[in-house]
Scaffold this active site. Structure first.
Site, short mmCIF file in Angstrom:
data_model
loop_
_atom_site.label_atom_id
_atom_site.label_comp_id
_atom_site.label_asym_id
_atom_site.label_seq_id
_atom_site.Cartn_x
_atom_site.Cartn_y
_atom_site.Cartn_z
N LYS A 44 44.30 11.13 -20.81
CA LYS A 44 45.60 10.78 -21.31
C LYS A 44 46.05 12.16 -22.11
O LYS A 44 47.19 12.82 -21.58
CB LYS A 44 45.72 9.93 -22.36
CG LYS A 44 47.11 9.09 -22.75
CD LYS A 44 47.20 8.02 -23.58
CE LYS A 44 46.43 6.92 -23.04
NZ LYS A 44 46.25 5.97 -23.90
N ARG A 53 46.91 7.08 -29.89
CA ARG A 53 46.13 6.49 -28.78
C ARG A 53 44.94 6.95 -28.68
O ARG A 53 44.82 8.20 -28.65
CB ARG A 53 46.98 6.49 -27.81
CG ARG A 53 48.29 5.76 -27.58
CD ARG A 53 49.20 6.29 -26.47
NE ARG A 53 50.75 5.68 -26.63
CZ ARG A 53 51.31 5.21 -25.67
NH1 ARG A 53 50.99 5.01 -24.39
NH2 ARG A 53 52.43 4.89 -25.87
N GLY A 101 38.98 -1.90 -23.18
CA GLY A 101 37.98 -2.18 -24.16
C GLY A 101 38.16 -1.57 -25.28
O GLY A 101 37.59 -1.87 -26.64
N MET A 110 40.14 0.77 -28.44
CA MET A 110 41.38 0.63 -29.04
C MET A 110 42.49 1.09 -28.42
O MET A 110 42.04 2.34 -27.87
CB MET A 110 41.32 1.44 -30.51
CG MET A 110 42.68 0.92 -31.27
SD MET A 110 42.51 2.19 -32.57
CE MET A 110 43.74 3.30 -31.74
N ARG A 116 48.90 8.69 -15.10
CA ARG A 116 47.86 8.76 -14.65
C ARG A 116 47.79 8.31 -13.30
O ARG A 116 48.78 7.58 -12.67
CB ARG A 116 47.06 7.80 -15.53
CG ARG A 116 47.34 6.50 -15.43
CD ARG A 116 46.26 5.59 -16.53
NE ARG A 116 46.90 4.38 -16.60
CZ ARG A 116 46.49 3.54 -17.80
NH1 ARG A 116 45.69 3.83 -18.61
NH2 ARG A 116 47.22 2.35 -17.50
N HIS A 153 15.83 -12.80 -5.99
CA HIS A 153 15.55 -13.06 -4.39
C HIS A 153 16.77 -13.57 -3.79
O HIS A 153 17.30 -12.89 -2.96
CB HIS A 153 14.48 -13.96 -4.13
CG HIS A 153 14.38 -14.31 -2.78
ND1 HIS A 153 14.77 -15.56 -2.45
CD2 HIS A 153 13.64 -13.79 -1.84
CE1 HIS A 153 14.52 -15.64 -0.91
NE2 HIS A 153 13.80 -14.52 -0.79
N SER A 166 9.67 7.16 2.84
CA SER A 166 11.05 6.54 2.44
C SER A 166 10.84 6.26 1.01
O SER A 166 9.82 5.37 0.64
CB SER A 166 10.81 5.27 3.71
OG SER A 166 12.27 4.47 2.99
N CYS A 173 14.94 3.46 1.14
CA CYS A 173 15.39 2.14 1.49
C CYS A 173 15.37 1.14 0.42
O CYS A 173 15.29 -0.04 0.58
CB CYS A 173 14.32 1.75 2.69
SG CYS A 173 12.54 1.70 1.99
N TYR A 197 18.74 10.62 4.95
CA TYR A 197 19.03 9.37 5.11
C TYR A 197 18.82 8.61 3.95
O TYR A 197 18.23 8.45 3.35
CB TYR A 197 19.08 8.61 6.65
CG TYR A 197 17.43 7.98 6.56
CD1 TYR A 197 17.32 6.43 5.77
CD2 TYR A 197 16.61 8.58 6.97
CE1 TYR A 197 16.01 6.08 5.81
CE2 TYR A 197 15.05 7.95 7.04
CZ TYR A 197 15.13 6.87 6.35
OH TYR A 197 13.60 6.22 6.19
#
Lengths: 874, 874
Positions: free
Chosen positions: B23, B93, B102, B104, B337, B455, B764, B831, B851
């Protein structure tokens, strides 16, 4: 220059042990000293490694080098390999860096075949001797090189003797021996599928190969693991011209020690046989004579032997174990090495050698194997009595010492019987924390399940109680209160005797003798304390353990496990109430009862330890460990707490964890329930103030927060601890210093040790957990697969026994490197079981830790190991 | 030079976002652009950190700097703070780096007290306005700064209105307002214990303090965790001269977006209220007007607004969300914004801005939040229908999308109902691997226990099935087949609707709409593929999953979990026989059945993937996971195998592990039972040869050995795999390349990665397990304490959701640094579930992995995240 793989004895010396093996290096050294050594050569350990790297083949180059060296040997001796007139015969022996039972030992008389045997018969004029030598050679070669079972040869020999109606080998005539040889060769061909080799060079290469191969037989692998010998060392092979102790009555062979290996007494000790080869001594068919008798039999040879023996001891500055052969009156040494000895002898010899001016104190300290001290610190069976008994089963040697008593199947019954004055042995499938009092009341503990690091093993070692764990042959019937080993069934009250150092179980009540720690022990320990840099603390949870440890020389407590205190009978109900509380207020009420008890615990410990540092670890294990599992226990608890059975059962179920080791434990408990940390901090500080006041001391308690992986969790718990501690100090108007530190036992703690060091005043490496998390297996579960890992040489040693340098060790090193710049004066220690393992102690010394902490009975071992580490790494 | 903690708007610009917050930076930027901004200053985020470092106090120096800057503001505006004639009033602010609900938000009218209110009344000639402003200020200040509950003030206001028989706030007269103010002050004193502060400077410092304090309130902490915002960022505070939208009919206030935030349509979108302050718009008492109406109400102001709005969008090159106030006809901007938007709007705006020439493709890619794509890829509830329903319970948003169906309580019943054409929702306490088919048949899955990585959650995400997990309010009665949420009880066959993206559960059957992936999506993905360097693979165990992933752009399979295949109904008996075999031969027989099935599995997958790389992981989980637990199942298995109940039960018990996660699993299984690895290798290779032949392809299978911690165990299993693979290739006379690599998922593997790289052709990173072992807690058990960790800000985010850079990430880095020199061309991937998390994807990009592999439905997210990582780190 190409690498040299074969050394004549005259080319080497004692410093080349890594390359030539112990036996080869000593033969070379003795050769250099001008001693009477049958000449020969050593194929190096590097050739062994080359053999394995080369798909288990000896390379052409190495074979050529062996042949060339053999030629030189022929030239020098004037004899020729396989010569039909005067053949060169050799022995082939393995020889690793460290003496290593389990590998192939010896092939004698190599080089014999039909022709050379005939030549030898003619040359010596002793055909019986020649053919007996050939007979022996075939048998030995077939056994060692081709693994043809010995009994099949023995059987042929027996049949020939029976057919000829004679009883002793030496009654065999040349003809009978020829018959035996012929039958041996038929057997050989049948078993191996090819003729017995007549080319001595083939025999030699096969024998060398067999030695290399034996490096990886299961017995050798097992021995290496037990003695932490890396598989990369390899073995050397010694090829040595044969001399014959069996060439007549003016010959003989024997083994002797420069001092008594059982007692350490300074007196030649050993035995010999006239007209015999080494294997006859071992076979035990004829009874050897004590070495002193040789003086009468062959005074000249004896005199020379004694002179050389003394020279060797002085040269190696240690008790020597020597093999010798006398051939036609001429003395030869076949081997010398530092002799194996009992712990008692080791102490006495080390101290004597210093008194004799042969060793410095530092050198003497290196002569005693630290682990061996274990033998001295515990009760042991009367040796004579033990000899009368045969083991009925064998488990793991989980905690050293010996113990006998009436068997009981529950900790409670063991405790009661002990209270009535009985000697008891506790028999369980496995133990759990509730069994601690019963274990303490027992002479020994026997478990069916669990490994060297199972609960029973760890706790028994801490108590100094003997324990045989994981005795898989045993079957317990808990209802009938019996334990069966095969057909043998024992019931409650029957006597069993346990040998915790061998893992053997005996029927009946074998008498024990108290440990005998003489003046030698005290002197050696004094020297150890003089040279070591590492401090030695102990892991102790009770005043009694603390006192034992102090008596053994502990300089502080590195770990007090407060949870062990929680399992006592009078406390567990309060602990359970604490756990099952549904509000902070209820929990605080239960904690207030525990506070009183914990304060008394710490007072007791401080009174023993006085101003020695005491590190107290806050509650560590998952809470559900404390909970009842049997329905009746749950009901009892519910009644006591005025709750329904279902409510208590439900809460217990909620606390169930899939992986308790990776669950809600350690500092995580105090993050969730800071009031536990507050209670414990209060007890620790109040106790210290109390003892300080009453005894005029200035105790500085060390409060240790376990299982930290992130500095913010440490910081959170530390704040709760400090707030309480400072409040208590203010309440009491006392002055008290205290430290707050942490255990480093998670990989992440090592990675962020710099952050953690900013908050923790000390680190104690918890290498049990660190090993578990680094490897990703739990001690409790690894038993299922670790044996396969050892058998397949994937792991060389147990990472819970010796710190894994490459993984866990590197994490520790990293942690220290990160922590030091942040807090240069940070106090570093270790309190895992590794703290009592000599190999790990040396590693800790090199890491620059301030102290190691181990169970009370391992304190002397750690003191000696620390001294050895300091001396070796000067 | 001392640090500067306070900046006038004219001193800053948009690049100073980290210091001034979003801001503050935008207000500074707009000031620099000459836009009509009420002037003011920003107290920096560093001042916030200083406040916390300073024991939650604003230092004297910073207070002095605030005062000095305030004086400058007074000078410029010609008004004085607290002036009884023409007072300067300000708004205060918060403004963090990222917009953060969340915390003030706002205090308006600060600076008012009795005198200055009177002065304002006189100066404006509008006493009602002045006293109303004071009234509002007291209420806001008390609420925000002192946490006096708002309703208590509302009550006073209501009482006064009632007493005066009026209905609306704007009917309140000056006198009534004075009455209200007097009562407010009494309430304030009573609640706070001190008088309402009349010194404007005190008010200001308290307000700034309140903003700083709100950075650490529970809502802010929760939001930060959800959005991975580090606590170190802190918040800035903006102090800005008040302008009044409520000073008459020629004034007003509003909020507007330059484009439609729901659809992305390029058209000014917003609303305003005449004669109102911002809070009136929010309060919703009066209905605001659409922004277009302003053109008629105040044409000049509207014209200027549109001009500036367009300028702002062009300047920031993004859709803007703006707040404005018109005071006596003069337009002021209070904030601008980049506007929040739906996923659909985000795509459209990004693509439109490129077409309009305002953004490059690379810039456009950065405008779409990768995680947001999730909204587009799943079925969702019809918005209008959803609005008619109230949630009856809430669990964790475990797998996105929406689904409705008849509830069933077992996987089997769900499967059967699905087969009959019903839409079903599977309801379970928790799911286990046997439930997979039932889950696949369901529109949604609801579980009572388990977290985001349970799971159910993991499998549902993989399948793209919506899932609400850990719905702790629900109570299942398995016998009666009911689920209760409080009093509401649902039985089998009743309809429930699940919103997997919010975790909400609804009664009844809410209609869903199919995902609508338009051309914008395809264009953006095309750009992403153009710029990303990381390849994106998928974790898929079936041809169906593989096809889904390929459709979403997957370039290969990074992980096929062979164990998931083992749970199928027709296979589990064979798997159990394999496990319970007591000889190698028996095991091989059971394995030969499984071989046939596995080969078909792999053929199916290869047919979909064709020449894309496919990595197959050998069997990983502890064997006991496959075993029956119910007595009847054990009996059935015993019957089938011709064994006694006791024998089977005994073997199952033997396989029990204390900590299965750290037990006999991964490559340890294959060390013990190499025949399992051999069977799997054979299936993999035979399948590849078969598909290659039939389809004319050149598939190169990648065989992955899991849970390696020591190179020798990898080497052992690799040898078994290679021997089998080569034998199969030879048998078939085929030509086939294949790779053998490993997962890096244990801390020790990272420490010895150089050794491992010598044997493994690819790595991996299995970051799920690596996270577990590094932190020392299991995903299954951590739920019990992690909430406390978040609440206490010990962990800022879930290490299973985002890679823990400092611990796990450092271990990964170390592994790569060790491996690269040994094998420069080693293929590196990930992975774990982190492979689909944008934050972790960026980390992987920086690590230089080849990857990432993630569940099929996250492939587009990973593609976008990979592109963003490449663009950001160019």
């Amino acid at each position: 220059m190409t690498k040299k793989f074969v050394y004549r004895f005259q080319e080497g010396n004692a410093s080349m042990r890594n390359l030539l093996g112990g036996k080869g290096a000593n033969l070379a050294e003795m050769t250099g000293l001008g001693m009477p050594i049958p000449q020969g050569f050593t194929v190096t350990t590097e050739a062994c490694n080359d053999y394995y790297a080369n798909g288990q083949k000896i390379s052409e180059e190495i074979q050529a080098e062996i042949k060339a060296t053999l030629n030189a040997l022929e030239e020098e001796s004037g004899k020729k390999f396989g010569d039909p007139v005067d053949p060169l015969l050799v022995s082939v022996r393995s020889g690793a860096r460290a003496s290593m039972p389990g590998m192939m030992d010896t092939i004698l008389n190599l080089g014999l075949n039909e022709e050379s045997t005939a030549g030898m018969a003619k040359k010596t004029g002793n055909a019986r001797f020649a053919y007996d030598s050939y007979r022996r050679f075939i048998q030995m070669y077939a056994d060692v090189v081709k693994e043809v079972p010995k009994p099949r040869f023995e059987q042929i020999l027996a049949q020939v003797k029976e057919a000829n109606n004679i009883h002793f080998d030496n009654e065999l005539t040349e003809d009978m021996l020829q018959d035996v040889i012929a039958q041996y060769k038929v057997l050989y061909k049948e078993a191996v599928g090819e003729d017995f080799p007549s080319d001595p060079l083939v025999q030699l290469m096969e024998a060398v190969t067999a030695v290399f191969r034996s490096w990886n037989n299961p017995r050798a692998i097992y021995y290496r693991r037990m003695n932490n010998i890396p598989p990369e060392w390899g073995t050397a092979v010694n090829v040595q011209r044969m001399v014959f102790g069996n060439s007549g009555e003016n010959s003989g062979t024997g083994v002797a020690f420069t001092r008594n290996p059982a007692t350490g007494e300074k007196k030649l000790f050993g035995e010999y046989l006239i007209n015999a080869q080494g294997e006859d001594v071992v076979a035990g068919i004829r009874t050897p004579q004590p070495i002193a008798v040789l003086e009468q039999d062959m005074p000249a040879a004896y005199k020379e032997f004694v002179e050389i023996a003394n020279k060797l001891e002085a040269h190696y500055r240690d008790m020597q174990d020597m093999e010798f052969t006398i051939e036609d009156g001429k003395l030869y040494f076949l081997q010398t090495r530092n002799g194996k000895r009992t712990a008692h002898a080791a102490l006495k010899i080390a101290v004597d050698l210093v008194d004799e001016g042969m060793l410095t104190e530092e050198e003497a300290l290196l002569k005693v194997e630290a682990d061996q001290l274990n033998q001295l610190l515990h009760k042991s069976f009367d040796t004579a009595e033990l000899a009368k008994h045969q083991a009925i089963a064998e488990g793991l040697p989980a905690s050293p010492g010996s113990g006998a008593g009436k068997i009981y199947f529950t900790a409670e019954e063991a405790k009661q019987a002990h209270a009535k004055g009985e000697r008891v042995v506790l028999v369980r499938n496995e133990t759990s924390p509730e069994d601690i009092e019963g274990m303490a009341a027992s002479e020994g503990v026997l478990t069916v399940h669990g490994g060297m690091t199972s609960h029973a093993a760890v706790v028994a070692r801490g108590m100094g109680t003997c324990c045989v764990a994981g005795c898989a042959q045993a079957r317990i019937n808990e209802e009938e209160k019996t334990i069966a080993f095969g057909d043998k069934v024992f019931k409650e009250g029957d006597f069993l005797s346990l040998h915790g150092s061998t893992g053997k179980v005996y029927e009946g009540d074998i008498p024990t003798v108290e440990p005998n720690i003489g003046g030698d022990f005290a002197r050696l320990m004094e020297w150890a304390d003089k040279y070591r840099i590492l401090k030695v603390r102990t892991n102790a949870d009770t005043p009694k353990d603390a006192q034992t440890a102090v008596d053994f020389g502990a300089e502080g407590i590195g770990l007090t496990r407060t949870e062990h205190m929680f399992f006592k009978e009078d406390r567990i109900p309060r602990v359970r109430q604490m756990i099952l509380s549904s509000t902070v207020e209820e929990r605080k009420k239960a904690l207030s009862y525990l506070l009183e008890m914990q304060r008394q615990d710490f007072i007791g410990i401080y009174e023993v330890m006085q101003e020695r540092p005491v590190t107290v670890r806050l509650l560590d294990p998952p809470l559900h460990e404390f909970l009842p599992t049997a329905d009746e226990d749950i009901q009892a608890l519910a009644d006591e707490m005025g709750l329904s059975f279902e409510a208590v059962k439900g809460r217990c179920d909620e606390l169930h964890e899939f992986n308790p080791m990776m669950g809600h434990r350690g500092c995580r408990l105090c993050v969730t329930y800071p009031e536990i940390a507050e209670m414990q901090a209060r007890a620790i500080i109040e106790a210290a103030i109390d003892v300080n006041k009453r005894m005029g001391l200035a105790i500085v308690p060390e409060i240790m927060i376990p299982l930290v992986g992130e500095v913010r969790e440490l910081d959170f718990v530390r704040k709760a601890v400090v707030a309480t501690a400072d409040a208590v100090i203010a309440e009491q108007g006392a002055k008290l210093e205290y430290l707050v530190g942490t255990m480093i036992e998670l990989p992440r703690a090592c990675m962020v040790a710099d952050d953690i060091a900013a908050v923790a005043q000390f680190f104690s490496f918890g290498t049990n957990d660190l090993t578990q998390m680094t490897f990703g297996f739990s001690r409790d579960d690894a038993g299922k697969f670790l044996d396969e890992y050892y058998n397949k040489q994937i792991y060389v040693s147990d990472p819970f026994a010796h710190i894994d340098f490459k993984g866990v060790g590197e994490l520790m090193k990293m942690a220290i490197e990160k922590a030091k710049p942040v807090r240069p004066d940070i106090k570093l220690g270790i309190c895992g079981e590794h703290g009592g393992d000599p190999i790990s102690v040396e590693f800790c010394h090199k890491l620059g830790l301030a102290y190691v902490s181990c169970s009370p009975f391992r304190v002397p071992i750690a003191r000696l190991a620390a001294a050895q580490a300091a001396i070796k790494n000067k």
